[in-house]
Design an enzyme around this catalytic site. Structure first.
Site, PDB file in Angstrom:
ATOM      1  N   HIS A  91       0.869  -1.342  -0.097  1.00 28.74           N
ATOM      2  CA  HIS A  91      -0.048  -0.189   0.073  1.00 28.74           C
ATOM      3  C   HIS A  91       0.853   1.432   0.122  1.00 28.74           C
ATOM      4  CE1 HIS A  91      -4.151  -2.073   1.711  1.00 28.74           C
ATOM      5  NE2 HIS A  91      -3.410  -2.629   0.445  1.00 28.74           N
TER       6      HIS A  91
ATOM      7  N   GLU B  11       0.693   3.770   1.763  1.00 34.10           N
ATOM      8  CA  GLU B  11       1.158   4.237   3.239  1.00 34.10           C
ATOM      9  C   GLU B  11       2.326   3.500   3.563  1.00 34.10           C
ATOM     10  OE1 GLU B  11      -3.499   4.120   3.326  1.00 34.10           O
ATOM     11  OE2 GLU B  11      -1.943   3.156   2.125  1.00 34.10           O
TER      12      GLU B  11
ATOM     13  N   CYS C  91      -6.202   1.682   5.359  1.00 33.82           N
ATOM     14  CA  CYS C  91      -6.937   0.453   5.832  1.00 33.82           C
ATOM     15  C   CYS C  91      -6.263   0.096   7.406  1.00 33.82           C
ATOM     16  CB  CYS C  91      -6.532  -0.934   4.878  1.00 33.82           C
ATOM     17  SG  CYS C  91      -4.676  -1.345   5.021  1.00 33.82           S
TER      18      CYS C  91
ATOM     19  N   CYS D 122      -2.452  -0.783   7.430  1.00 35.61           N
ATOM     20  CA  CYS D 122      -1.805   0.563   7.394  1.00 35.61           C
ATOM     21  C   CYS D 122      -2.004   1.483   8.597  1.00 35.61           C
ATOM     22  CB  CYS D 122      -2.109   1.277   6.420  1.00 35.61           C
ATOM     23  SG  CYS D 122      -1.713   0.604   4.651  1.00 35.61           S
TER      24      CYS D 122
END
Length: 152
Positions: A81, A83, A109, A112
């Site tokens: 991801h 992040e 999410c 993260c």
């Protein structure tokens, strides 16, 4: 000559996150993240496969093939991801993100969120919601300030 309106800091950094998202190699969603401390960018990240691995457009998306809904079974994804990539980039270069602000095109999410909490992120600004109630609850419980910008 008419002077252009100068954007505020949140809009400025979110626009940069949107540009970062254009580097995404994910077939499902393009996400960009920017970590800022003292109004200075310390790291950026976008979602896609780890460096030096073939992109999903070459290998195919297993989650797509299995019709996995958004927000479920993250372990089947070959990608990382945005992040996570931003936090990893900062660590790779020896830059602390403790006390920083994350600007992200999408709400983080739960995976993260846990990383951001432990990395010391104090504020998260995002534009697009993501269906993850546990992540929202964890952000609130951790004391992270949340700011939702209007999607543009």
């Amino acid at each position: 000559m008419e002077r252009k309106t100068r954007p505020g800091w949140d809009d400025y950094f979110m626009e940069i996150a949107r540009v970062v998202s254009s580097r995404s190699t994910c077939m499902r969603r393009s996400v960009g993240a920017v970590i800022v401390k003292n109004k200075q960018i310390v790291a950026t990240g976008y979602n896609g496969t780890p460096k030096d691995l073939p992109h999903c457009e070459v290998t195919g998306c297993l989650r797509e093939q299995l019709h996995v809904p958004s927000g479920q079974m993250h372990e089947l994804c070959r990608g990382i991801h945005a992040e996570q990539n931003a936090v990893v980039q900062a660590a790779y270069h020896g830059v602390s993100v403790n006390g920083g602000t994350l600007y992200c095109t999408h709400q983080p999410c739960v995976v993260c969120t846990k990383i951001l909490i432990n990395a010391g992120i104090k504020r998260i600004v995002y534009a697009n919601p993501y269906p993850d109630k546990l992540a929202e609850d964890m952000m609130a419980a951790s004391g992270i300030e949340i700011c939702v910008l209007d999607k543009k």
